[in-house]
Design a protein around this motif. Structure first.
Motif, PDB file in Angstrom:
ATOM      1  N   HIS A  18       0.872  -1.173   0.000  1.00 58.29           N
ATOM      2  CA  HIS A  18       0.000   0.000   0.000  1.00 58.29           C
ATOM      3  C   HIS A  18       0.911   1.226   0.000  1.00 58.29           C
ATOM      4  O   HIS A  18       1.780   1.369   0.860  1.00 58.29           O
ATOM      5  CB  HIS A  18      -0.878  -0.019   1.261  1.00 58.29           C
ATOM      6  N   VAL A  75      -2.643   0.449  -4.173  1.00 55.94           N
ATOM      7  CA  VAL A  75      -2.336  -0.895  -3.702  1.00 55.94           C
ATOM      8  C   VAL A  75      -1.748  -1.619  -4.900  1.00 55.94           C
ATOM      9  O   VAL A  75      -2.404  -1.732  -5.945  1.00 55.94           O
ATOM     10  CB  VAL A  75      -3.578  -1.639  -3.178  1.00 55.94           C
ATOM     11  N   LEU A 171       1.674  -5.603   2.892  1.00 57.72           N
ATOM     12  CA  LEU A 171       0.429  -6.323   3.205  1.00 57.72           C
ATOM     13  C   LEU A 171       0.772  -7.801   3.300  1.00 57.72           C
ATOM     14  O   LEU A 171       0.995  -8.465   2.278  1.00 57.72           O
ATOM     15  CB  LEU A 171      -0.614  -6.048   2.125  1.00 57.72           C
ATOM     16  N   ALA A 176      -5.111  -8.717   5.186  1.00 56.47           N
ATOM     17  CA  ALA A 176      -4.485  -7.394   5.105  1.00 56.47           C
ATOM     18  C   ALA A 176      -4.708  -6.789   3.722  1.00 56.47           C
ATOM     19  O   ALA A 176      -5.043  -5.606   3.592  1.00 56.47           O
ATOM     20  CB  ALA A 176      -2.990  -7.504   5.406  1.00 56.47           C
ATOM     21  N   LEU A 177      -4.525  -7.591   2.686  1.00 55.66           N
ATOM     22  CA  LEU A 177      -4.746  -7.129   1.318  1.00 55.66           C
ATOM     23  C   LEU A 177      -6.197  -6.698   1.123  1.00 55.66           C
ATOM     24  O   LEU A 177      -6.480  -5.621   0.588  1.00 55.66           O
ATOM     25  CB  LEU A 177      -4.384  -8.235   0.326  1.00 55.66           C
ATOM     26  N   CYS A 180      -7.099  -3.517   3.156  1.00 56.70           N
ATOM     27  CA  CYS A 180      -6.434  -2.338   2.599  1.00 56.70           C
ATOM     28  C   CYS A 180      -7.122  -1.883   1.318  1.00 56.70           C
ATOM     29  O   CYS A 180      -7.374  -0.687   1.118  1.00 56.70           O
ATOM     30  CB  CYS A 180      -4.962  -2.636   2.335  1.00 56.70           C
TER      31      CYS A 180
END
Length: 331
Positions: A18, A75, A171, A176-177, A180
């Protein structure tokens, strides 16, 4: 404490990052400037166009983006294997789309005979360029310098355009991915700049929704296992959703992701809190994430995490790997 960039980007641990960059000065240099009355939304178009151009040259794919008034979010996935698979001529061709190159490379391209030392220099240059073409710092340098020069020329001024070096977050797992990407796509909703995803200008989710709606009817109705039809539903320049059934795609279904972000947006919108869908999105069920946990993660994403994002277990393991005792987000 500022960390060296090489300590923040570790492709052996994750290829997803990110990235955030903010404008300097008081004015909203990428949107409506309340002090001068001028509107600079065209600069947000510059950013989107430049990001897409760079991603067609670098081995860095865009999973999500949001271009706000005075900052932007990306991202990205660094596709190192793709860069390593390029031929020498492919590397040279890509590099020359951005830079002047080198006289010794020009000599080789013209078919001139090179000495052994010159051949060695050519090989070294190509490998240096190859490494830069999957380097986040080189990507961001090219993006930010281009926008800064163009904006300063328009403003007829000199000086810094960006606040400082860009911020990056590794990430470290799928959750987390996912969180985000949702956080980035929901930026205009959270900021009360848009009421729904389709009106969230200069975001990847708006582009994905519009592309899907504009897809040919036969592509929409075709078998889900047809990879060509699957790709037609998604913008080429953005990394595709596909779950694990499709190679080299985001590990989620496009439909599940759209459902999740729409559901989350109803909770985080300042004027729509409490107006929610009754059913919990399938993607939360499959990942075994509690509703409250997910909403807290997205709403507090900007404050709960530092340079690394992941579960507490993953963050502790990564901290131990890097010989530090703690990373923000563990507790």
């Amino acid at each position: 404490m500022t960390r060296a960039r090489k300590a923040l980007v570790d492709l052996s641990s994750t290829s997803y990052y990110h990235l955030i960059a903010r404008c300097v000065r008081r004015a909203f240099l990428c949107g409506g400037d309340k002090y001068t009355g001028k509107n600079f939304d065209h600069r947000r178009t510059w950013l989107v166009e430049r990001v897409k151009l760079l991603s067609s040259i670098f081995a860095i794919e865009i999973a999500a983006y949001a271009i706000m008034s005075n900052h932007y979010h990306l991202v990205v996935k660094v596709n190192r294997q793709q860069a390593l698979s390029w031929s020498d001529n492919e590397v040279i061709s890509r590099w020359y789309k951005l830079y002047k190159g080198s006289p010794i490379i020009d000599k080789q391209r013209n078919g001139d005979t090179l000495s052994e030392a010159e051949q060695l220099l050519v090989s070294e240059l190509i490998e240096e360029w190859r490494a830069r073409l999957y380097d986040i710092s080189w990507y961001m340098k090219n993006l930010n310098e281009f926008i800064a020069k163009k904006a300063n020329k328009e403003d007829k001024c000199t000086g810094k355009y960006w606040e400082g070096r860009y911020k990056s977050q590794a990430l470290l797992d799928e959750t987390a991915l996912l969180s985000c990407m949702a956080y980035v796509d929901l930026n205009p909703i959270r900021a009360n700049m848009a009421n729904n995803l389709e009106d969230s200008d200069f975001t990847s989710i708006q582009e994905r929704i519009r592309h899907f709606k504009d897809a040919k009817p036969n592509a929409q109705k075709s078998n889900q296992n047809n990879e060509n039809a699957h790709q037609k539903k998604q913008p080429k320049i953005l990394k595709s959703f596909g779950t694990r059934e499709y190679e080299n795609t985001l590990p989620f279904s496009l439909f599940d992701y759209l459902e999740l972000v729409a559901w989350t947006g109803r909770h985080v919108h300042p004027k729509k809190k409490g107006v929610i869908l009754k059913s919990v999105p399938d993607i939360l069920v499959s990942l075994k994430i509690e509703e409250a946990t997910w909403l807290g993660r997205v709403q507090n994403y900007g404050t709960d995490y530092g340079n690394f994002v992941g579960s507490k277990t993953v963050l502790r393991a990564y901290a131990a790997k890097n010989d530090v005792s703690w990373y923000k987000g563990v507790g």
